[in-house]
Every structure is written in structure tokens, then in C-alpha cells.
Enzyme design. Structure first.
Site, PDB file in Angstrom:
ATOM      1  N   ASP A  69       0.814  -1.210   0.000  1.00 61.91           N
ATOM      2  CA  ASP A  69       0.000   0.000   0.000  1.00 61.91           C
ATOM      3  C   ASP A  69       0.849   1.261   0.000  1.00 61.91           C
ATOM      4  O   ASP A  69       2.061   1.215   0.182  1.00 61.91           O
ATOM      5  CB  ASP A  69      -0.961  -0.003   1.197  1.00 61.91           C
ATOM      6  CG  ASP A  69      -0.312  -0.515   2.490  1.00 61.91           C
ATOM      7  OD1 ASP A  69       0.924  -0.505   2.586  1.00 61.91           O
ATOM      8  OD2 ASP A  69      -1.047  -0.931   3.396  1.00 61.91           O
ATOM      9  N   ASN A 138      -7.653  -3.189  14.217  1.00 65.68           N
ATOM     10  CA  ASN A 138      -9.027  -3.485  13.798  1.00 65.68           C
ATOM     11  C   ASN A 138      -9.082  -4.662  12.824  1.00 65.68           C
ATOM     12  O   ASN A 138     -10.095  -4.876  12.176  1.00 65.68           O
ATOM     13  CB  ASN A 138      -9.660  -2.240  13.155  1.00 65.68           C
ATOM     14  CG  ASN A 138      -8.898  -1.777  11.913  1.00 65.68           C
ATOM     15  OD1 ASN A 138      -7.937  -2.410  11.498  1.00 65.68           O
ATOM     16  ND2 ASN A 138      -9.339  -0.672  11.319  1.00 65.68           N
ATOM     17  N   HIS A 140      -7.237  -5.034  10.087  1.00 65.59           N
ATOM     18  CA  HIS A 140      -6.938  -4.778   8.673  1.00 65.59           C
ATOM     19  C   HIS A 140      -5.652  -5.476   8.252  1.00 65.59           C
ATOM     20  O   HIS A 140      -4.752  -5.689   9.062  1.00 65.59           O
ATOM     21  CB  HIS A 140      -6.913  -3.275   8.346  1.00 65.59           C
ATOM     22  CG  HIS A 140      -5.744  -2.493   8.859  1.00 65.59           C
ATOM     23  ND1 HIS A 140      -5.861  -1.208   9.343  1.00 65.59           N
ATOM     24  CD2 HIS A 140      -4.420  -2.786   8.953  1.00 65.59           C
ATOM     25  CE1 HIS A 140      -4.670  -0.768   9.700  1.00 65.59           C
ATOM     26  NE2 HIS A 140      -3.777  -1.699   9.477  1.00 65.59           N
ATOM     27  N   GLU A 145      -9.574  -2.112   5.311  1.00 71.12           N
ATOM     28  CA  GLU A 145     -10.210  -1.813   6.592  1.00 71.12           C
ATOM     29  C   GLU A 145     -11.476  -2.662   6.754  1.00 71.12           C
ATOM     30  O   GLU A 145     -11.952  -3.264   5.787  1.00 71.12           O
ATOM     31  CB  GLU A 145     -10.570  -0.319   6.633  1.00 71.12           C
ATOM     32  CG  GLU A 145      -9.369   0.626   6.475  1.00 71.12           C
ATOM     33  CD  GLU A 145      -8.467   0.699   7.722  1.00 71.12           C
ATOM     34  OE1 GLU A 145      -8.494  -0.219   8.565  1.00 71.12           O
ATOM     35  OE2 GLU A 145      -7.719   1.684   7.830  1.00 71.12           O
TER      36      GLU A 145
HETATM   37  C1  F6R Z   1       1.622  -1.720   6.141  1.00 69.12           C
HETATM   38  C2  F6R Z   1       0.255  -2.159   6.220  1.00 69.12           C
HETATM   39  C3  F6R Z   1      -0.514  -2.245   7.493  1.00 69.12           C
HETATM   40  C4  F6R Z   1       0.308  -2.605   8.721  1.00 69.12           C
HETATM   41  C5  F6R Z   1      -0.568  -2.580   9.973  1.00 69.12           C
HETATM   42  C6  F6R Z   1       0.257  -2.840  11.231  1.00 69.12           C
HETATM   43  O1  F6R Z   1       2.090  -1.711   4.812  1.00 69.12           O
HETATM   44  O2  F6R Z   1      -0.281  -2.428   5.206  1.00 69.12           O
HETATM   45  O3  F6R Z   1      -1.569  -3.157   7.333  1.00 69.12           O
HETATM   46  O4  F6R Z   1       0.869  -3.875   8.539  1.00 69.12           O
HETATM   47  O5  F6R Z   1      -1.203  -1.354  10.100  1.00 69.12           O
HETATM   48  O6  F6R Z   1       1.158  -1.807  11.407  1.00 69.12           O
HETATM   49  P1  F6R Z   1       2.279  -1.862  12.549  1.00 69.12           P
HETATM   50  O7  F6R Z   1       3.221  -2.944  12.154  1.00 69.12           O
HETATM   51  O8  F6R Z   1       2.935  -0.509  12.500  1.00 69.12           O
HETATM   52  O9  F6R Z   1       1.583  -2.133  13.823  1.00 69.12           O
END
Ligand code: F6R
Length: 250
Positions: A69, A138, A140, A145
């Protein structure tokens, strides 16, 4: 098709496991296609892979990468753009040619076209061999989301308020967190040959247990991983603390 569980003591051991799985894949297939994540969780894994490159000669010269992303509206030079993150934490330290790294362009004038082109590039590369994932509080995966269905593809998405709050730790003020992102879809992720989801810390325990033990539901997008034939969650003990062991452990 149960998700495989690998529970280790510490975040460092999560990184050790994940890096060695990635390194084994690269040794077996030097031109492998890797799917990569940003965020805090995979940073120690990237550090270990960089060490393996420096000390053991692990080469990424023929590897192709795709990231999950990118924020909409941030230039590559912005220190919170995911392109910047990947350069800082990984790409600049290894021997991968920049043209073999792919991250959606968050400044694309036509986001829909950019997303379609991203999917086509994955197909042209022969598909992703292994996708490394983190998970949001959440549930994701990427920026899919809650509400994202398991047949979703790469697209423009509005970032959920709770994710904006979580990611505001990287910005001076929550108002600076972009409200939209380009993200691969759940279906895009599910097409990978292998999926490794990494989670550390007790604030991820609920999301991990819903993904693993809950019904498959768009309310917890990571639960769609239950449909994948080769998905492993590598967790530290805190992230695994709400797990109920109805699935096999190895
Ligand atoms: C990152 C991504 C997100 C993260 C998620 C957890 O490219 O797509 O889904 O993997 O938000 O983030 P952290 O590791 O910072 O807790």
C-alpha cells in the site's frame, strides 16, 4: 486449510523466524517475487535480512518486490511515504535494482488506473511467492479496513478513523495523516503462494485471535486468511495471549 501458528518468545525471535523463511525462499528461488509491508512490525525482519545480505551474501539482485500500500497525497520524498520507508529500512541497504521494486504511486493522477496497472504488474511478474503482512488493531491487512470483502482488489480506500489514530504516532499531528490510501485487495493477497503474518505486542492480541479463531467476516478482514492454503502467523507471546487453540500449533 487452517492457519499455521508459530508462537515465539519475543519480537526479535519473530524477526529471526520471518527473515530465515524469506532467506530460504530466496536461496531456493533467487528470482522470487516478494510482497512486503511497512509499519513497525516488519522493521526488525528487514534489519535481519540486511544483515544476511552483508554477512552471508544473501542477494536480492534478481528479486522483484511489491508493497501492500501507499498513502494518497504524499510524495516519495515525504519521510512518512511508504516508498521512503522502504528505501530507508530496506532497499538502500541491499542489492535490489530500484526498477524491481513496486509500490503504488499515491500521487497518480488516475488512482483507478494506477491500481489496475499494479495488479497487472503483479500478474506479469508471475504472482507473489510470499507476502509478508502485519495486522492492524481493527484486523486490517494492508489498508483493507473493516468492511473489505475477500474478493476485493487493488483500489483507493478511505483509511478508518482508528487506523488514522494508530498511524498518527509517525506524524507531528493526527491532522497530517493522509485520509486515503491505495491498497492491494484481500483477493490480491490471497493469490500469493505463501503468506506470513507477523504480529507482536498485546495490543494486537484481539485482532490476531479474531483473524485466527473468529468466523471469516469482512468485519475482521484478516480472517479471510483462513481461506489460504499456506498461511502462517508468527506471533510473540503477547500477540498470542488471546488465542484459543482450536488450530494446530507447530
Ligand atoms: C503496512 C500495512 C498495514 C500494517 C498494519 C500494522 O504496509 O499495510 O496493514 O501492517 O497497520 O502496522 P504496525 O506494524 O505498525 O503495527
Amino acid at each position: 486449510m487452517a492457519i499455521q501458528l508459530d508462537i515465539v518468545e519475543t519480537p526479535d525471535k519473530v524477526a529471526q523466524k520471518a527473515a530465515s523463511i524469506v532467506a530460504n525462499l530466496i536461496q531456493a528461488k533467487p528470482n522470487a517475487v516478494l510482497g512486503l509491508a511497512t509499519g513497525s512490525t516488519p522493521v526488525p525482519t528487514y534489519k535481519r535480512l540486511v544483515q544476511m545480505h552483508r554477512k552471508n551474501g544473501l542477494s536480492f539482485a534478481h528479486i522483484t518486490t511489491f508493497n501492500l500500500d501507499e498513502y494518497v497525497g504524499l510524495p516519495e520524498s515525504h519521510e512518512q511515504s511508504y516508498r521512503f520507508f522502504m528505501h530507508q529500512n530496506f532497499f538502500q541497504h541491499i542489492d535490489i535494482p530500484p526498477e524491481q521494486t513496486h509500490i503504488p504511486n499515491g500521487l497518480a493522477p488516475d488512482p483507478d488506473q494506477e491500481c489496475e496497472a499494479f495488479e497487472s504488474k503483479i500478474q506479469s511478474a508471475g504472482g507473489v511467492d510470499l507476502w509478508l503482512l502485519g495486522i492492524g488493531h481493527n484486523g486490517h491487512i494492508a489498508f483493507n479496513e473493516p468492511g473489505s470483502s475477500s474478493d476485493s482488489r487493488t483500489r483507493l480506500i478511505s483509511i478508518a478513523p482508528e487506523t488514522i489514530t494508530a498511524n498518527s504516532r509517525f506524524f507531528d499531528h493526527p491532522s497530517q495523516v493522509p485520509r486515503q490510501a491505495l491498497t492491494v485487495g484481500v483477493a490480491t493477497i490471497l493469490e500469493a503462494g505463501k503468506i506470513l503474518l507477523l504480529a507482536t505486542g498485546k495490543d494486537k492480541a484481539l485482532a490476531v485471535s479474531k483473524a485466527m479463531n473468529g468466523p471469516v467476516s469482512p468485519n475482521w478482514p484478516a480472517s479471510a486468511l483462513q481461506h489460504h492454503p499456506d498461511c502462517t502467523f508468527i506471533l510473540d507471546q503477547e500477540a498470542a495471549s488471546l488465542m484459543t487453540f482450536t488450530h494446530s500449533t507447530r
